[in-house]
Scaffold this motif. Structure first.
Motif, short mmCIF file in Angstrom:
data_model
loop_
_atom_site.label_atom_id
_atom_site.label_comp_id
_atom_site.label_asym_id
_atom_site.label_seq_id
_atom_site.Cartn_x
_atom_site.Cartn_y
_atom_site.Cartn_z
N HIS A 228 0.83 -1.20 0.00
CA HIS A 228 0.00 0.00 0.00
C HIS A 228 0.87 1.26 0.00
CE1 HIS A 228 -3.42 -2.45 0.27
NE2 HIS A 228 -3.52 -2.59 1.58
N ALA A 229 1.99 1.21 0.74
CA ALA A 229 2.92 2.35 0.77
C ALA A 229 3.50 2.58 -0.62
CB ALA A 229 4.02 2.10 1.78
N VAL A 230 3.79 1.51 -1.34
CA VAL A 230 4.30 1.64 -2.71
C VAL A 230 3.24 2.25 -3.62
CG1 VAL A 230 5.02 0.32 -4.75
CG2 VAL A 230 5.98 -0.22 -2.52
N GLN B 293 12.73 3.81 -2.57
CA GLN B 293 12.93 3.32 -1.20
C GLN B 293 11.80 2.39 -0.78
OE1 GLN B 293 13.27 7.05 0.91
NE2 GLN B 293 15.50 7.16 0.62
N ALA B 294 10.55 2.79 -1.11
CA ALA B 294 9.40 1.94 -0.76
C ALA B 294 9.47 0.61 -1.51
CB ALA B 294 8.10 2.67 -1.08
N CYS B 295 9.87 0.65 -2.79
CA CYS B 295 9.98 -0.58 -3.58
C CYS B 295 11.10 -1.48 -3.04
CB CYS B 295 10.24 -0.23 -5.04
SG CYS B 295 8.80 0.45 -5.91
N PRO C 223 11.56 -1.66 -13.71
CA PRO C 223 11.27 -0.27 -13.33
C PRO C 223 10.09 -0.20 -12.36
CG PRO C 223 11.65 -0.43 -15.68
CD PRO C 223 11.60 -1.84 -15.18
N PRO C 224 10.13 0.74 -11.42
CA PRO C 224 9.07 0.82 -10.40
C PRO C 224 7.68 1.01 -11.01
CG PRO C 224 10.92 2.22 -9.81
CD PRO C 224 11.17 1.77 -11.22
N THR C 225 6.71 0.30 -10.44
CA THR C 225 5.31 0.45 -10.81
C THR C 225 4.50 0.59 -9.53
OG1 THR C 225 4.77 -1.91 -10.71
CG2 THR C 225 5.71 -1.08 -12.77
N SER C 226 3.19 0.66 -9.68
CA SER C 226 2.33 0.77 -8.50
C SER C 226 2.32 -0.50 -7.67
CB SER C 226 0.90 1.12 -8.93
OG SER C 226 0.37 0.10 -9.75
N THR C 227 2.82 -1.60 -8.21
CA THR C 227 2.88 -2.87 -7.46
C THR C 227 4.29 -3.22 -7.03
OG1 THR C 227 3.06 -4.11 -9.54
CG2 THR C 227 0.85 -3.79 -8.65
#
Length: 585
Positions: free
Chosen positions: A162-164, A367-369, A409-413
């Motif tokens: 959820h934080a991500v 950082q969250a990921c 690459p970072p995504t919402s998940t």
């Protein structure tokens, strides 16, 4: 736990009522007997997709009703949805499906309350999980594998996900704003030229008064008709005050009238107030005469001023044609253009600020990921160990299993591509599970996976649809043991063709098809009604019936060897269950 299932006019079922129990509930029957119809009905009542084909031929309405036992967590969730429990222990879900010539209609109720699909999806997750061999497709989907791993990781992993999601939303919003500003900046030079020209033109026009044009037009008319105005004002002056002819002026007439009125007042004082009115009129006429005379004397022809006025009028009309349709509109456009020009002039600073914001948001997202990836790796190691432990009793002693996590690459998940890697035989390289496992191996893997989840926050009922396809012998017995193990923690419904599995059932149902004569009120000449096929489900509630069904599954009811084999299976299963209970003590 699913306690009761009522079905009316669903596919080949005309009317059916099944009472399920705790532990392992098994449905058996010949291929095509209709076992899947029962599971389809459960899926439908819990909000699954349906078509007009589920409505029994000759009817217009299908009804499926399922009664589940409640618990504190479920009661709390229902309370949040403003749905009351019927008797503080049960949840009754009803779905009615009807078809018209053009579409299909469906309504779902929970304890009598009409609910939408979103509520049904949320309730389904808390009640039932259906596992079938066809889920091998899901095993190959990174999104589904990621979902499984996050659920397995527990609350801390879900919270970090959820934080991500929040961090990605903030980054995405800032990134979009930056891209929009960059797009605007690419057009900035062209817009700057246009806006600068317009501001210079409007600024040079010295626009200030919205009614300036009307005032100038009046002044132009006055300058154009100076002689006419002088002559007219002089005539007015003569009429009012000083005439060059012998005719009396308005002042003369008022004076004469005042004298006559004075004579009358000597005889009738009632008219004396009129004297004041006549005297006021004389003063007003004298003042008008004075002002009109001054106006006429001051009028002068001014060709230069007239030319200036006409030039200004032409300038304002040009401005109005470009920025109007009125001078007020042109002034408003000037104000807007100045503001837009100021914003464009400051765009470079805005881009710099947005780039800083995007960089900060991207840092937080990374950082969250990274933290989520760390949790996933930890959960992946635990899942690897547990899956291998669960697979070994299923005749897969040398299996290798790995949760592969590759950075993306970072995504919402998150920033992970997750794949289940699998090798069933020693010496073979790990390969994606969906590409490597055979049908039997996939069945055992799915069973092991669900066994892992049954020990965490799993729904009250787990349904396995022919999870034993492609296996036999010792492997089938291992699957039976695993299903019985899961059923000790939650209710299990299982469709199977394996007698070894069916023998372990706490409650056994036989599914079959029958052909009946259905009387619709129109008898044939032979006195018989219309023939229809229906699905029947029989609870095998005694040893003899179960023995016959197991013999049928093993190789035929008429074979004495099959009967003896069925008897041995029942004895073996009973001893096995007692042994499992004893080991728990």
């Amino acid at each position: 736990m699913l306690c009761l299932l009522r079905i009316e006019n669903f596919a080949l079922v005309d009317r059916l009522e099944l009472e399920f129990g705790a532990g392992l509930n098994v449905l058996t029957g010949e291929t095509g007997a209709g076992k899947s119809i029962i599971l389809d009905a459960i899926d439908a009542v819990l909000g699954g997709k349906v078509s007009s084909r589920v409505i029994r031929t000759g009817t217009s309405r299908t009804l499926v009703e399922a009664t589940f036992a409640s618990n504190d967590a479920l009661a709390g969730w229902l309370s949040e949805q403003e749905i009351d429990l019927i008797d503080d222990t049960s949840v009754v879900i009803c779905r009615e499906i009807s078809a018209t010539a053009s579409n299909i209609r469906s309504r779902s109720r929970v304890n009598g309350v009409l609910v939408n699909r979103q509520v049904m999806n949320g309730l389904r997750e808390k009640l039932v999980e259906i596992t079938a061999q066809g889920q091998s497709v899901q095993v190959g989907q990174s999104s589904q594998v990621r979902e499984w791993l996050d659920v397995y990781g527990g609350d801390s992993q879900i919270q970090q996900r959820h934080a991500v999601v929040s961090a990605f939303a903030a980054y995405h919003q800032t990134h979009q704003a930056l891209e929009q500003r960059r797009t605007l900046d690419r057009e900035r030079l062209q817009q700057l030229d246009l806006l600068t020209y317009q501001v210079q033109e409007l600024s040079g026009a010295n626009l200030s008064e919205p009614d300036e044009l009307e005032q100038l037009q009046q002044e132009r008319d006055r300058l154009t008709h100076v002689v006419d105005l002088q002559q007219a004002s002089y005539k007015i002056y003569q009429h009012l005050y000083q005439s060059e002819s012998d005719s009396p002026t308005a002042t003369d007439l008022l004076g004469d009238s005042e004298g006559e009125l004075l004579d009358i007042v000597e005889y009738d004082s009632y008219l004396e107030p009129l004297l004041d009115l006549i005297r006021d009129a004389q003063m007003a006429v004298n003042e008008v005469a004075r002002q009109i005379n001054t106006y006429g004397e001051n009028l002068e022809a001014d060709p230069q001023r007239l030319e200036e006025v006409e030039e200004r009028i032409r300038e304002l009309k040009q401005i109005i044609r470009k920025y109007g349709p009125t001078l007020t509109d042109a002034i408003a456009h000037f104000n807007r253009t100045q503001a837009e020009l100021a914003a464009l002039t400051d765009s470079e600073q805005s881009i710099e600020n947005l780039e800083k914001q995007e960089k900060a948001c991207l840092k937080k997202l990374n950082q969250a990921c990274e933290k989520l990836t760390e949790l996933r790796r930890k959960a992946g190691k635990q899942l690897e160990s547990q899956i291998i432990r669960e697979l070994k009793p299923l005749a897969m002693e040398k299996v290798q299993f790995q949760v592969q996590i590759i950075a993306i690459p970072p995504t919402s998940t998150g920033a992970d591509k997750i794949t289940f890697m699998f090798s069933p035989n020693p010496g073979e390289l790990l390969q994606p599970l969906s590409e490597t496992a055979s049908g039997g191996e996939m069945s055992r893997f799915l069973l092991a996976l669900k066994a892992c989840f049954s020990q965490i926050d799993a729904p009250g009922t787990m349904i396995f649809d022919e999870i034993d396809v492609g296996v036999s012998g010792r492997v089938a017995q291992s699957i039976a043991d695993k299903l019985h193990q899961i059923s000790s923690q939650q209710q299990v419904l299982c469709v199977t063709h394996q007698p070894l599995i069916a023998a372990m059932a706490d409650k056994h149902f036989r599914v079959s098809k029958e052909t009946i004569n259905q009387d619709k009120g129109k008898k044939e000449h032979n006195g018989q009604g219309e023939e229809r096929t229906v699905v029947r489900v029989t609870a095998l509630d005694n040893q003899s019936k179960r023995r016959d069904e197991l013999a049928q599954l093993a190789g035929g009811k008429s074979a004495q060897d099959a009967i003896a084999f069925a008897d041995s299976l029942l004895v073996q299963a009973d001893n096995h269950r007692k042994g499992k209970k004893g080991s728990k003590k």
